[in-house]
Design an enzyme around this catalytic site. Sequence first.
Site, PDB file in Angstrom:
ATOM      1  N   ASP A   1       0.836  -1.194   0.000  1.00  0.00           N
ATOM      2  CA  ASP A   1       0.000   0.000   0.000  1.00  0.00           C
ATOM      3  C   ASP A   1       0.874   1.247   0.000  1.00  0.00           C
ATOM      4  O   ASP A   1       1.987   1.224  -0.540  1.00  0.00           O
ATOM      5  CB  ASP A   1      -0.946  -0.032   1.212  1.00  0.00           C
ATOM      6  CG  ASP A   1      -2.302   0.584   0.903  1.00  0.00           C
ATOM      7  OD1 ASP A   1      -2.344   1.760   0.522  1.00  0.00           O
ATOM      8  OD2 ASP A   1      -3.327  -0.110   1.061  1.00  0.00           O
TER       9      ASP A   1
ATOM     10  N   HIS B   1      -3.743   6.010   3.385  1.00  0.00           N
ATOM     11  CA  HIS B   1      -4.453   4.825   2.904  1.00  0.00           C
ATOM     12  C   HIS B   1      -3.832   3.539   3.448  1.00  0.00           C
ATOM     13  O   HIS B   1      -4.523   2.649   3.943  1.00  0.00           O
ATOM     14  CB  HIS B   1      -4.423   4.840   1.374  1.00  0.00           C
ATOM     15  CG  HIS B   1      -5.307   3.842   0.706  1.00  0.00           C
ATOM     16  ND1 HIS B   1      -4.903   2.548   0.439  1.00  0.00           N
ATOM     17  CD2 HIS B   1      -6.564   3.951   0.221  1.00  0.00           C
ATOM     18  CE1 HIS B   1      -5.879   1.900  -0.180  1.00  0.00           C
ATOM     19  NE2 HIS B   1      -6.905   2.730  -0.327  1.00  0.00           N
TER      20      HIS B   1
ATOM     21  N   SER C   1     -11.275  -0.772  -0.716  1.00  0.00           N
ATOM     22  CA  SER C   1      -9.977  -0.758  -0.047  1.00  0.00           C
ATOM     23  C   SER C   1     -10.114  -1.023   1.437  1.00  0.00           C
ATOM     24  O   SER C   1      -9.202  -1.567   2.068  1.00  0.00           O
ATOM     25  CB  SER C   1      -9.297   0.613  -0.229  1.00  0.00           C
ATOM     26  OG  SER C   1      -8.744   0.750  -1.498  1.00  0.00           O
TER      27      SER C   1
END
Length: 1001
Positions: free
Chosen positions: A191, A286, A613
């Site tokens: 990520d 994220h 996600s």
Amino acid sequence: MNHPNLRRRTALVAGAVLITTALVAPPGSAAPTAPPPGSEATSMGLPTFAPGRYVVTLADKPLATYQGGVSGLKATKPAKGSKVDVNSTDSKRYRSFLATKHAQVAAKVGAKVSRDYSTALNAFTASLTSQQVNELSKTAGVVSVVPDQLHKALDDRKPADFLKLSGNSGVWKALGGTAEAGKGVVVGVVDTGVWPESASFAGPALGTKPPTAADPYRPYRAGTTTVMQKADGNTFTGSCETGESFTADLCNTKLISAKYFGDGWLNLVPPDQRADYASPRDGNGHGTHTASTAAGKTGIDVAESGINFGTISGVAPAAKVAVYKALWEGKDGKNSGGLTSDILAAIDQAVADGVDVINYSVGSIFESAHTDPVQLAFLSAASAGIFVSAAGGNSGPYASTLDNTSPWVTTVGASTVAPYAGTVVLGDGQKYAGVSTSIAVTTGNRPLVTGPAVKTATSSDADALGCLPGTLDPAKTAGKIVVCERGVGARVDKSAEVLRAGGVGMVMLNLFDQDALGDSHVVPTVHLNVPSALTVKAYAATAGATAELVPGNTSGQNEPYPQMADFSSRGPSLSSHGDLLKPDLAAPGVNVLAAVAPPSNDGHSFAFYSGTSMAAPHVAGLAALYLAKHPDWSPMAVKSALMTTTTDVLSSTGAVDSDPFARGAGEVQPAKMLDPGLVYDSGDADWLSYLEGSGVATGTGVPAVDPSDYNTPSIAVGQLLGTQTITRRVTAVTPGLYRATVSVPGMKATVTPSILNFTAAGQTKTFTVKLTLDTGSSGETTSGWLTWQGAGKTVRSPIAVVPTSVLTPNEVTGSGASGTAAFEATAGKAGSPIRAYGVVSAPLVPGAVAAGTADADLPNYPVTVTAQTKALQWNIKTVDPAGSIWLVLYKVVNGQMQLLSFVGNGSNQASATLAAPAPGVWGVLAITLSNPPGASTTEYTMQTNVVTSTSGSALKVNPPVAPAAFQPFQVTASWSGLPTGQRSTGFVEFPNRAGTVVTIN
């Protein structure tokens, strides 16, 4: 008719371009799924590749799957239950062999290898010219040459409670408590990196003493290497890579390894265009969010913006986290994402390090082919015993928008949990509940206004409706609650504009059916969906309107959950031609609260994110829980256990969601996953046979199987002609006598044998499911369930089938007052009747539309379809030959306009055709992007041809019945006496509403 819920036209145009883009590959090369960056079409329609960085994949197996065959080099594929040992003598020799071949292949075209990959994928990256790409594409032993593309991270009340992980009767308790939930397991997160100071990753410093019998899985530091003995008996070896704002001591016994992979991105993006750290540190948030969701610590107190949200926990709180940063942040979002080469390097390292689970919350707007390098790297990871959880994508609710659909990957869709709520109490007493995470106490009753009512003198109404930056006048806005429309502009920027102008609250409105999201707004905010949003908007425009924003849902009406998120991408999978059901399952992915990187999240340490996600790491965490208890289970056995123990997803009305292409097998149900009764397992041979059956030559000699026969815990047939028999095998976890029930509406379904008797755990038995079209409509998806019950267990598998009574073209054309049109058909049953209806030639109706017409004012041509409707066709043509016209096809669903496709090519005419449409309201909107020279509008004529069972018999068809089953035959439609100045439409119908539209003139 006005349709304020219609999406903006610009999005429609962009979507149409993306969906219809296709590319033909040169002979001997792999066909890309989308034009690579920098490529352009030649006059022959073939691509010319711009010079740049490419990933070259070779045919020899990587370390994780090499089973021998090269003289002098022993197999390196690990034994079942073991992980690949990259440091063994055999592995080092084979790695050297692969690297030598990489150099030799590159040298053949005068190129140099930039980086080698050998663990999960046999590939290298290199900077290549166009000529070198073409030459390599034709080189023996080269599987593919693909551009090093930029991959985007998907934008993505307490899921731990919703999933029944917590509490005295929860899954954690059954596993021995949070200190044992995921113990001995390492979750690798590919990520944007990690914010190591987050409380979700807190832990004691890594010591240097090896673990003891009392604490066998304690990680420790051996020099600069992190070493951890795992539950499966193997060893994880990682490291804490230093870099910008990141030192080795930031890793600990929770965050045991952190590395970054940016050779490609850091060379591509100049330093002045970066908004990131050249280290494992997260420049976005994220990666921190996904990692803390999957395996963050338990009981972390969260208070943001003066609101106490209680405690949050990762799904597998005792699991360890290893971070592999491969996605990067550019300034203003430009160049943000990860290049294929960097992602491959991250996956390669994760496999080499020995992680047990990989979370991949990354995707594309195009579905990756099963032979895409990233997907092949995941194949090797799965072959090495690593469970891969991947986000399905955020391009819903449109069909075939999924990514990461390979059978060896667990593809996850996003669903809702109980929402954080706020209520808009209007001055007239009406109450409307929406999503809110920003109301600590009531705002009190305040004036309620729309943006245009308080805009600056220089702002347009359209910009003020969206509360875009600088559009609201402080002298008019102060002390008021502002209604802001969702659309152009970031959602959180709208509340920032309200705050700047002195507003005390915001009501954000969806103008068509979308998810309501719990963003961290800077003023008290309630996000409303339709139809409430439209009512509040109308009220706000009245004189003297007031409102109060209060915490919680006081409306008396609750939203059902879990529902599939509107944005969650749908199947069917194009890569599998609908023969593999994707997504596999659903997990919480809406308004998920987890740790983030404060600098890129307005100073917040925790934030609400939404997206698949956020759903994928929930499944990654569940897999970690599973592997802590059953460390010897294969990734596909774990996947099967998750899929066959799901629960139903609901629709907005509270009914069961019937769309398998949205929810897959359903919502994960951790309370039952650890005791599945039976599992559908698969491995290398199954995946290779699946690929062979899909037309991919693997060179392994394995037999091809029909993709529908791949041994997955779901059944899908993308096109079933008449009848098909599907094969599956199940392995007993709990022995006993299991009985099958199967039901697929509109189909005859039988299971043989319908009773399976397992006398011992580990026994495997095979069965078949025969599906035959009965009363179902041809060409329309039908879905149902296959359920095995026995030994106190229920093992449920979804079925999705697109049956057809005949293979026939959707449309054929002909011309002339009299004439014929012939086409080929294949019937699923001999003697099937063939009938003709029509023709219809409706009058031409004049109309006009101007470029820039508001969405709600586009000319609309609806048709109410009944069971007697055979076909619809809308034909539009501009009066001026220089004009340009398009059609937008839609269907009304639950009172809302659902846009289906953008029809046209920019010429002066367009036609939208539907064969055997389902009952309901269908229609088209007329739209132009530019008016003819000198004209203020685009004038046109519209013809709406509706063919019904009573439309006459001018169209004739021969033969009257299908002569044989499964044998192609010719069908001829004929007509006479038709007008030649306008189009006529007829329909040739086969059984089960299948048929071919005949368009004449």
